[in-house]
Design an enzyme around this catalytic site. Structure first.
Site, PDB file in Angstrom:
ATOM      1  N   SER A   8      32.364  42.064  44.593  1.00  0.00           N
ATOM      2  CA  SER A   8      31.021  41.479  44.571  1.00  0.00           C
ATOM      3  C   SER A   8      29.968  42.571  44.490  1.00  0.00           C
ATOM      4  CB  SER A   8      30.786  40.634  45.822  1.00  0.00           C
ATOM      5  OG  SER A   8      29.403  40.340  45.917  1.00  0.00           O
ATOM      6  N   HIS A  33      32.273  40.120  40.258  1.00  0.00           N
ATOM      7  CA  HIS A  33      31.600  38.961  40.846  1.00  0.00           C
ATOM      8  C   HIS A  33      30.099  39.245  40.917  1.00  0.00           C
ATOM      9  CE1 HIS A  33      31.702  35.298  43.339  1.00  0.00           C
ATOM     10  NE2 HIS A  33      30.809  35.874  44.124  1.00  0.00           N
ATOM     11  N   ASP A  35      26.619  37.788  42.052  1.00  0.00           N
ATOM     12  CA  ASP A  35      25.991  36.791  42.918  1.00  0.00           C
ATOM     13  C   ASP A  35      24.529  36.605  42.567  1.00  0.00           C
ATOM     14  OD1 ASP A  35      27.963  35.935  44.975  1.00  0.00           O
ATOM     15  OD2 ASP A  35      28.088  38.093  45.324  1.00  0.00           O
ATOM     16  N   MET A  37      21.096  34.758  43.424  1.00  0.00           N
ATOM     17  CA  MET A  37      20.416  34.042  44.516  1.00  0.00           C
ATOM     18  C   MET A  37      18.949  33.878  44.159  1.00  0.00           C
ATOM     19  SD  MET A  37      21.931  36.141  47.708  1.00  0.00           S
ATOM     20  CE  MET A  37      23.684  36.284  47.975  1.00  0.00           C
ATOM     21  N   HIS A  66      28.448  33.806  40.092  1.00  0.00           N
ATOM     22  CA  HIS A  66      28.331  32.853  41.208  1.00  0.00           C
ATOM     23  C   HIS A  66      26.861  32.487  41.390  1.00  0.00           C
ATOM     24  CE1 HIS A  66      28.952  32.178  45.853  1.00  0.00           C
ATOM     25  NE2 HIS A  66      28.620  31.070  45.208  1.00  0.00           N
ATOM     26  N   MET A  68      24.053  30.817  43.134  1.00  0.00           N
ATOM     27  CA  MET A  68      23.583  30.184  44.377  1.00  0.00           C
ATOM     28  C   MET A  68      22.119  29.839  44.147  1.00  0.00           C
ATOM     29  SD  MET A  68      25.475  32.751  47.025  1.00  0.00           S
ATOM     30  CE  MET A  68      25.696  33.994  45.769  1.00  0.00           C
ATOM     31  N   MET A 137      33.791  28.951  49.915  1.00  0.00           N
ATOM     32  CA  MET A 137      33.014  29.953  50.661  1.00  0.00           C
ATOM     33  C   MET A 137      33.598  30.110  52.059  1.00  0.00           C
ATOM     34  SD  MET A 137      30.663  31.106  48.624  1.00  0.00           S
ATOM     35  CE  MET A 137      29.973  32.195  49.885  1.00  0.00           C
ATOM     36  N   ASP A 175      35.458  33.683  48.992  1.00  0.00           N
ATOM     37  CA  ASP A 175      34.305  34.581  48.950  1.00  0.00           C
ATOM     38  C   ASP A 175      33.664  34.632  50.329  1.00  0.00           C
ATOM     39  OD1 ASP A 175      32.047  36.022  48.254  1.00  0.00           O
ATOM     40  OD2 ASP A 175      31.206  34.478  46.936  1.00  0.00           O
TER      41      ASP A 175
HETATM   42  C1  DX5 Z   1      27.656  35.669  49.750  1.00  0.00           C
HETATM   43  C2  DX5 Z   1      28.180  36.069  48.388  1.00  0.00           C
HETATM   44  C3  DX5 Z   1      29.353  36.955  48.459  1.00  0.00           C
HETATM   45  C4  DX5 Z   1      29.115  38.272  49.158  1.00  0.00           C
HETATM   46  C5  DX5 Z   1      30.413  38.673  49.781  1.00  0.00           C
HETATM   47  O1  DX5 Z   1      26.694  34.716  49.594  1.00  0.00           O
HETATM   48  O2  DX5 Z   1      28.542  34.911  47.657  1.00  0.00           O
HETATM   49  O3  DX5 Z   1      29.912  37.162  47.160  1.00  0.00           O
HETATM   50  O4  DX5 Z   1      28.672  39.295  48.328  1.00  0.00           O
HETATM   51  O5  DX5 Z   1      30.216  39.809  50.532  1.00  0.00           O
HETATM   52  P1  DX5 Z   1      31.261  40.294  51.610  1.00  0.00           P
HETATM   53  O6  DX5 Z   1      32.576  40.503  50.895  1.00  0.00           O
HETATM   54  O7  DX5 Z   1      30.666  41.543  52.122  1.00  0.00           O
HETATM   55  O8  DX5 Z   1      31.381  39.212  52.657  1.00  0.00           O
HETATM   56 ZN    ZN Z   2      29.681  35.186  45.774  1.00  0.00          ZN
END
Ligand code: DX5
Ligand code: ZN
Length: 221
Positions: A8, A33, A35, A37, A66, A68, A137, A175
């Site tokens: 990630s 990955h 992310d 947001m 991903h 969000m 999750m 994740d």
């Molecule tokens: C959280 C993200 C994850 C995050 C995971 O909202 O979707 O992908 O980066 O980070 P770690 O592996 O540090 O928990």
């Molecule tokens: Zn993620």
């Protein structure tokens, strides 16, 4: 079942994103990955399609995106154009999941659906036949570096059982809080794609970080 590792990028050094992506690719990561947001669906803001498009030029890795975000339907095309190989959105987002899946599929990109820890597994059952992956999750989405929620393991099993019942085997991604200790727990429950942020990027040697995570996960098969 083959284990795949998706680092990630959220835990990378944002001033050196291209180099970080390349380093993970060279270290043996199977995909990256990304992310996204929006500060609305989750409290934080990360990066969007503009950053992803630049990364696309720096890396040939498969982009595991991903989302969000609220209103994913509006933004699918942007992430397709930015080079996504797979797009995961949340069943809790405000759009009709069937429409989002159809839109992703229409561009020839793999659709996947995710659920937050408090959402029952049954919420994604109506969509299992039309997605290629479910992302379970194991932390509340929005932040890296949180602790793995082992009580999500029954969700993995429930989704896997339902997928088998309808005759549509899929990948299960986990994740949140994945490291050498928790990866075998998730794989034992049925996950085969492991997202890991802080446990990989916060190590000096990415090659051994990925190798050790893979070995720990494979031991649970
Ligand atoms: C959280 C993200 C994850 C995050 C995971 O909202 O979707 O992908 O980066 O980070 P770690 O592996 O540090 O928990
Ligand atoms: Zn993620």
């Amino acid at each position: 079942m083959e284990i795949r590792i998706s680092p990630s990028l959220l835990s990378a050094d944002f001033a050196r994103l291209g180099a970080e992506a390349q380093a993970m690719e060279n270290a043996g990561a199977d995909m990256l990955h990304i992310d996204v947001m929006d500060g609305h669906f989750v409290p934080n803001i990360s990066y969007g399609p503009v950053v992803m498009r630049s990364l696309r030029k720096a890396s040939s890795m498969f982009f595991d995106t991903h989302l969000m975000i609220s209103e994913p339907l509006r933004y699918i095309e942007d992430y397709v154009k930015a080079g996504a190989g797979l797009i995961t959105f949340h069943v809790e987002s405000d759009d009709d999941p069937a429409a989002v899946i159809e839109k992703i599929r229409s561009f020839g990109v793999h659709p996947a659906i995710s659920l937050k820890p408090k959402t029952p597994a049954e919420a994604v059952f109506p969509y299992l036949a039309s997605v290629d992956m479910v992302l379970v999750m194991t932390v509340e989405p929005g932040l890296g570096g949180q602790s793995f929620m082992e009580d999500m393991m029954p969700q993995i099993a429930a989704i896997k059982n339902e997928a088998a019942r309808i005759g549509h085997p899929l990948d299960i991604q986990v994740d949140g809080g994945i490291d050498e200790r928790t990866a075998p727990i998730a794989v034992g429950a049925g996950a085969n794609i492991l997202v890991a942020g802080s446990s990989l990027f916060h190590q000096a040697d990415y090659v051994s970080a990925i190798r050790n995570l893979r070995m720990a996960a494979q031991a649970a098969l």
